[in-house]
Design a protein around this motif. Structure first.
Motif, mmCIF file in Angstrom:
data_model
loop_
_atom_site.group_PDB
_atom_site.id
_atom_site.type_symbol
_atom_site.label_atom_id
_atom_site.label_comp_id
_atom_site.label_asym_id
_atom_site.label_seq_id
_atom_site.Cartn_x
_atom_site.Cartn_y
_atom_site.Cartn_z
ATOM 1 N N GLY A 62 0.835 -1.192 0.000
ATOM 2 C CA GLY A 62 0.000 0.000 0.000
ATOM 3 C C GLY A 62 0.871 1.243 0.000
ATOM 4 O O GLY A 62 1.774 1.398 -0.837
ATOM 5 N N PRO A 63 0.679 2.143 0.982
ATOM 6 C CA PRO A 63 1.485 3.365 1.036
ATOM 7 C C PRO A 63 2.847 3.166 1.696
ATOM 8 O O PRO A 63 3.649 4.103 1.741
ATOM 9 C CB PRO A 63 0.612 4.309 1.884
ATOM 10 N N ASP A 64 3.095 1.971 2.212
ATOM 11 C CA ASP A 64 4.311 1.713 2.982
ATOM 12 C C ASP A 64 5.326 0.902 2.188
ATOM 13 O O ASP A 64 4.985 0.200 1.233
ATOM 14 C CB ASP A 64 3.972 0.961 4.274
ATOM 15 N N ARG A 65 6.573 1.000 2.621
ATOM 16 C CA ARG A 65 7.644 0.173 2.081
ATOM 17 C C ARG A 65 8.342 -0.533 3.237
ATOM 18 O O ARG A 65 8.616 0.088 4.274
ATOM 19 C CB ARG A 65 8.646 1.011 1.297
ATOM 20 N N VAL A 66 8.602 -1.826 3.047
ATOM 21 C CA VAL A 66 9.261 -2.608 4.090
ATOM 22 C C VAL A 66 10.377 -3.431 3.463
ATOM 23 O O VAL A 66 10.370 -3.700 2.256
ATOM 24 C CB VAL A 66 8.273 -3.552 4.817
ATOM 25 N N THR A 67 11.339 -3.830 4.277
ATOM 26 C CA THR A 67 12.355 -4.780 3.846
ATOM 27 C C THR A 67 12.076 -6.112 4.508
ATOM 28 O O THR A 67 11.583 -6.179 5.646
ATOM 29 C CB THR A 67 13.765 -4.305 4.216
ATOM 30 N N LEU A 68 12.386 -7.181 3.787
ATOM 31 C CA LEU A 68 12.177 -8.536 4.289
ATOM 32 C C LEU A 68 13.464 -9.326 4.140
ATOM 33 O O LEU A 68 13.999 -9.428 3.035
ATOM 34 C CB LEU A 68 11.048 -9.230 3.509
ATOM 35 N N ASP A 69 13.951 -9.862 5.245
ATOM 36 C CA ASP A 69 15.098 -10.757 5.220
ATOM 37 C C ASP A 69 14.587 -12.164 4.963
ATOM 38 O O ASP A 69 13.834 -12.724 5.772
ATOM 39 C CB ASP A 69 15.848 -10.693 6.552
ATOM 40 N N LEU A 70 14.934 -12.744 3.828
ATOM 41 C CA LEU A 70 14.410 -14.052 3.447
ATOM 42 C C LEU A 70 14.924 -15.175 4.346
ATOM 43 O O LEU A 70 14.313 -16.249 4.401
ATOM 44 C CB LEU A 70 14.769 -14.348 1.982
ATOM 45 N N ASP A 71 16.020 -14.971 5.017
ATOM 46 C CA ASP A 71 16.567 -16.003 5.893
ATOM 47 C C ASP A 71 15.940 -15.974 7.280
ATOM 48 O O ASP A 71 15.605 -17.016 7.847
ATOM 49 C CB ASP A 71 18.083 -15.852 5.998
ATOM 50 N N THR A 72 15.783 -14.788 7.853
ATOM 51 C CA THR A 72 15.285 -14.676 9.221
ATOM 52 C C THR A 72 13.805 -14.342 9.303
ATOM 53 O O THR A 72 13.183 -14.514 10.354
ATOM 54 C CB THR A 72 16.066 -13.583 9.972
ATOM 55 N N GLY A 73 13.236 -13.839 8.190
ATOM 56 C CA GLY A 73 11.848 -13.393 8.230
ATOM 57 C C GLY A 73 11.664 -12.027 8.851
ATOM 58 O O GLY A 73 10.532 -11.557 9.031
ATOM 59 N N ASP A 74 12.758 -11.346 9.165
ATOM 60 C CA ASP A 74 12.695 -10.034 9.798
ATOM 61 C C ASP A 74 12.118 -9.004 8.827
ATOM 62 O O ASP A 74 12.532 -8.908 7.667
ATOM 63 C CB ASP A 74 14.102 -9.614 10.231
ATOM 64 N N VAL A 75 11.142 -8.246 9.311
ATOM 65 C CA VAL A 75 10.495 -7.206 8.517
ATOM 66 C C VAL A 75 10.747 -5.858 9.167
ATOM 67 O O VAL A 75 10.520 -5.694 10.379
ATOM 68 C CB VAL A 75 8.982 -7.448 8.384
ATOM 69 N N ARG A 76 11.200 -4.912 8.380
ATOM 70 C CA ARG A 76 11.435 -3.575 8.906
ATOM 71 C C ARG A 76 10.826 -2.543 7.960
ATOM 72 O O ARG A 76 10.939 -2.664 6.735
ATOM 73 C CB ARG A 76 12.932 -3.303 9.063
ATOM 74 N N GLU A 77 10.211 -1.552 8.559
ATOM 75 C CA GLU A 77 9.636 -0.476 7.755
ATOM 76 C C GLU A 77 10.748 0.444 7.270
ATOM 77 O O GLU A 77 11.665 0.778 8.022
ATOM 78 C CB GLU A 77 8.631 0.328 8.564
ATOM 79 N N VAL A 78 10.669 0.839 6.008
ATOM 80 C CA VAL A 78 11.577 1.849 5.486
ATOM 81 C C VAL A 78 11.086 3.190 5.998
ATOM 82 O O VAL A 78 9.944 3.577 5.741
ATOM 83 C CB VAL A 78 11.608 1.827 3.951
ATOM 84 N N PRO A 79 11.895 3.914 6.766
ATOM 85 C CA PRO A 79 11.418 5.157 7.394
ATOM 86 C C PRO A 79 10.898 6.150 6.352
ATOM 87 O O PRO A 79 11.470 6.314 5.278
ATOM 88 C CB PRO A 79 12.663 5.705 8.094
ATOM 89 N N GLU A 80 9.793 6.784 6.700
ATOM 90 C CA GLU A 80 9.268 7.828 5.836
ATOM 91 C C GLU A 80 10.171 9.054 5.902
ATOM 92 O O GLU A 80 10.738 9.379 6.948
ATOM 93 C CB GLU A 80 7.855 8.222 6.277
#
Length: 742
Positions: A102-120
């Motif tokens: 949607g309006p957000d962007r996140v990064t996903l680590d395929l190994d750990t499953g860690d999700v982090r929002e890309v700061p606005e």
């Protein structure tokens, strides 16, 4: 778009809303080891991760619900749908994805499953232009092109990503990504004598969906541009009337045999060095094009086509001095290239090998379009492909092979396949085998490619192949469970010469019943620059022909002689004879279809076309009223004298008067006895006067006709006017065909 007819509305937008999957947008990992892609609907999104070495395909994410929860925690919003939450994905590292939610962007680590929002970014930084997204995102500018209205496009980014170029007021403008500020790179340009540069969407070019062009030098220190002198070129008025005071704008639109814009080629130095004009002599009545930079950036390959399209010269130009030397020349009895390819797409058929030592040249000198290899001394090294089939275009060149699309299977001459041939010479290897129209998207290193294909009746399917054609894995197959239809049928017929095989496609109502009879409508084009018969599931002409059939008709599209993608002789039928095969071929196809199929009504048929298709529709109805009883011509180019685009086929009015006289259709108004409807947009500067003149000719001939005016519309129509257009077409054919066939 809504016309009020549910069946028509369901198909006029294409089949994308009814079919999902089958085609993919690949995301390639930067280490060359993985491919990721999304599939399915937005509500039930899935994704796969493919090992490019083994072909092993696994779910992109093992636990979708856990990922959705992590995205919710990171963004503070619950993602839409029930499947993967991503709208788009791209790799940012070997095992890291950037996902748009949607309006957000996140990064996903395929190994750990860690999700982090890309700061606005801070709103104030965005507003002031200091934010990275503002400085480093290509901005829109109005780009001028031959014959058409200026178009909104994005700035061209330099190879290093630190500079952006655009044009304004006839000059080239350079913008720095460091601070977002712009400076002019030229100052002597004007709207009448302007600088331009060739441009394609770089992301589409990377995917193999656009033709590459020549602009930035490999190191980003120079820019290849051309300067266009429009002074004295005919200008067509474009009257904007939908406001209090009418506004008249003039668009350059060279006439057949009239003055042509003069183009010169230049190299600009981004560090402020003096511009260099390439020494091409007098470029009056030629089409010069930058073709390619040598890898070291010291020289460029240049292509120059004569105005009549019968002479092409390839030269090598020194980027520092502008000195040139001719490499080779090809001349032909008929056109070597056509205006549409050179004017608009820069599809010039000239390619430089990656090491910068050889040139590949597409030529029809043998009677079929094939690849020839030259060295930089201009000597012919050899012919790389041969046979009674044509090459379409080059997709990729590596150190060993050239990869190209071609019509290899002459049992199905419009099917498009991928093939390769060694640069050292050798056998052509066929890399795709299923019937249909294939497209290929190569990985950045060229080791693998996504092969997607379909036919008019068979939905797309995508697989992953090695660059030798070996199958690695299945990727996506279309879901057609929501598609309620009667599939189109491909057919063949014999041309009016009694020998040549023509190919077409028929479309049917969703509830088609072979025991009933249906009026027949031809959706026609007939222009000599493209083959239009749908050969794939999502081809350009499919939605219109498919939707029209839902009104209770059987519709068809056919490519007659005088169109491309076959032999040179097939295409050359149009040389000096614009309509010589048009009416005989299309009328005989109607007669053969009616004789073949009992579900087709005995009544005369309808015909509809847009642009040159409108010309064809009028001419078919005027010359063969025994075959066509109702015709619709939309945004029609009726007048061969009105455009330079006719010259490569007909020559010049001054020297080929008979060819132009025979192509003219205004005199045929006297013979028009079919029901006829004209439609045109009032700001379609290239064809508006053509359509007004045709209406005047019909009035003078005392011929009843309908002229539908589409206010403020150019050559293509916006949603509201397109809906109105199709409602008029629907009422027209229901009145004049259904009534006649009953």
């Amino acid at each position: 778009m809504s016309t009020g007819h549910a069946g028509f509305d369901r198909f006029i937008g294409g089949l994308d809303g009814l079919v999902t999957g089958g085609t993919i947008l690949p995301a390639w990992s930067p280490d060359g080891r993985s491919l990721a892609f999304l599939d399915g609907t937005a509500e039930e999104r899935t994704g796969r991760l493919v090992d490019l070495e083994t072909g092993e395909s696994t779910p992109l994410v093992a636990d979708v619900q856990a990922l959705r929860e992590e995205v919710r925690k990171a963004t503070g919003r619950s993602p839409a749908g029930r499947g993967l939450p991503f709208d788009h994905i791209a790799f940012t590292g070997p095992r890291t994805l950037l996902g748009v939610v949607g309006p957000d962007r996140v990064t996903l680590d395929l190994d750990t499953g860690d999700v982090r929002e890309v700061p606005e970014e801070r709103a104030v930084d965005v507003h002031t232009g200091f934010a990275d997204s503002v400085r480093r995102t290509p901005r829109e500018f109005l780009r001028t092109l031959p014959m058409v209205d200026p178009m909104k496009v994005r700035e061209l980014v330099s190879p290093g990503g630190d500079l952006f170029v655009s044009t304004e007021g006839g000059n080239v403008v350079l913008r720095s990504a460091a601070d977002g500020r712009s400076v002019p790179l030229t100052s002597d340009g004007t709207p009448e004598h302007e600088y331009r540069f060739d441009l394609v969407d770089p992301s589409m070019a990377m995917l193999g969906l656009a033709f590459p062009v020549c602009n930035w030098s490999p190191d980003g220190s120079r820019l290849a541009v051309h300067r266009v002198d429009n002074r004295g070129v005919y200008q067509n008025p474009q009257v904007h009337q939908l406001k209090r005071e009418a506004e008249v704008v003039f668009r350059y639109d060279p006439l057949a045999g009239g003055k042509l814009e003069r183009t010169t080629l230049h190299v600009l130095d981004v560090h402020g060095g003096a511009p260099v004009e390439l020494d091409l002599g007098d470029t009056t009545d030629t089409y010069p094009v930058h073709a390619a930079w040598l890898p070291d950036g010291t020289a460029l390959v240049v292509f120059v086509l004569s105005r009549d399209c019968r002479r092409a010269e390839v030269l090598l130009a020194d980027a520092r001095t502008g000195a040139t030397r001719s490499l080779f020349v090809e001349e032909g009895e008929t056109f070597l290239r056509i205006h549409h390819d050179v004017y608009f797409g820069k599809k010039i058929g000239l390619f430089l090998t990656p090491d910068g030592t050889r040139l590949l040249w597409l030529s029809e000198r043998s009677g079929w379009k094939h690849l020839y290899q030259y060295d930089l001394d201009g000597d012919l090294v050899g012919q790389l492909t041969d046979g009674n089939w044509p090459v379409d275009y080059v997709c990729r060149i590596d150190g060993e092979h050239v990869y190209f699309t071609a019509h290899l299977d002459q049992a199905r001459p419009y099917d498009l396949h991928l093939a390769r041939v060694p640069l050292a010479g050798g056998e052509v290897e066929h890399l795709t085998e299923h019937a249909g129209k294939h497209s290929a998207m190569f990985s950045p290193d060229g080791a693998v490619f996504v092969d997607t294909w379909s036919t008019p009746a068979e939905a797309p399917r995508s697989v992953l192949r090695r660059n030798d054609g070996a199958l690695l894995c299945e990727l996506s197959t279309a879901d057609v469970s929501r598609l309620e239809w009667t599939p189109p049928r491909e057919f063949t017929a014999t041309a009016a010469d009694g020998r040549t095989e023509l190919w077409g496609t028929m479309f049917f109502p969703a509830d088609f019943d072979e025991t009933r009879t249906y009026p027949l409508i031809e959706y026609v084009y007939g222009g000599p620059q493209i083959a239009v018969v749908p050969r794939a599931f999502h081809d350009v002409f499919t939605p219109r022909a498919q939707a029209l059939a839902q009104l209770g008709f059987v519709t068809f599209v056919v490519d007659g002689r005088g169109t491309p993608e076959r032999s040179k002789a097939f295409h050359d039928v149009v040389h000096r004879d614009w309509a010589g095969a048009l009416v005989p071929d299309h009328a005989t196809v109607v007669e053969q279809l009616k004789a073949r199929h009992s579900f087709l009504s005995d009544a005369p048929v309808g015909v509809i076309g847009h642009s040159w298709g409108g010309y064809s529709a009028f001419r078919l109805a005027a010359e063969r009223p025994d075959v066509y009883s109702a015709a619709v011509s939309s945004a029609s180019g009726f007048d061969p004298y009105s455009s330079v685009l006719y010259e490569c086929y007909l020559g010049f009015p001054q020297t080929d008067a008979d060819a132009y006289r025979d192509a003219a259709v205004y005199p045929l108004a006297e013979r028009m006895s079919a029901e006829f409807m004209l439609l045109c947009g009032t700001i379609d500067h290239s064809t508006w006067s053509n359509n007004v003149t045709m209406s005047e000719a019909l009035i003078r001939a005392r011929k009843q006709h309908e002229f539908v005016v589409l206010p403020g519309q150019p050559h293509s129509y916006d949603a509201a006017h397109n809906s109105y257009y199709w409602r008029k077409v629907s009422d027209f054919f229901r009145t004049h065909l259904v009534k006649t066939s009953q």
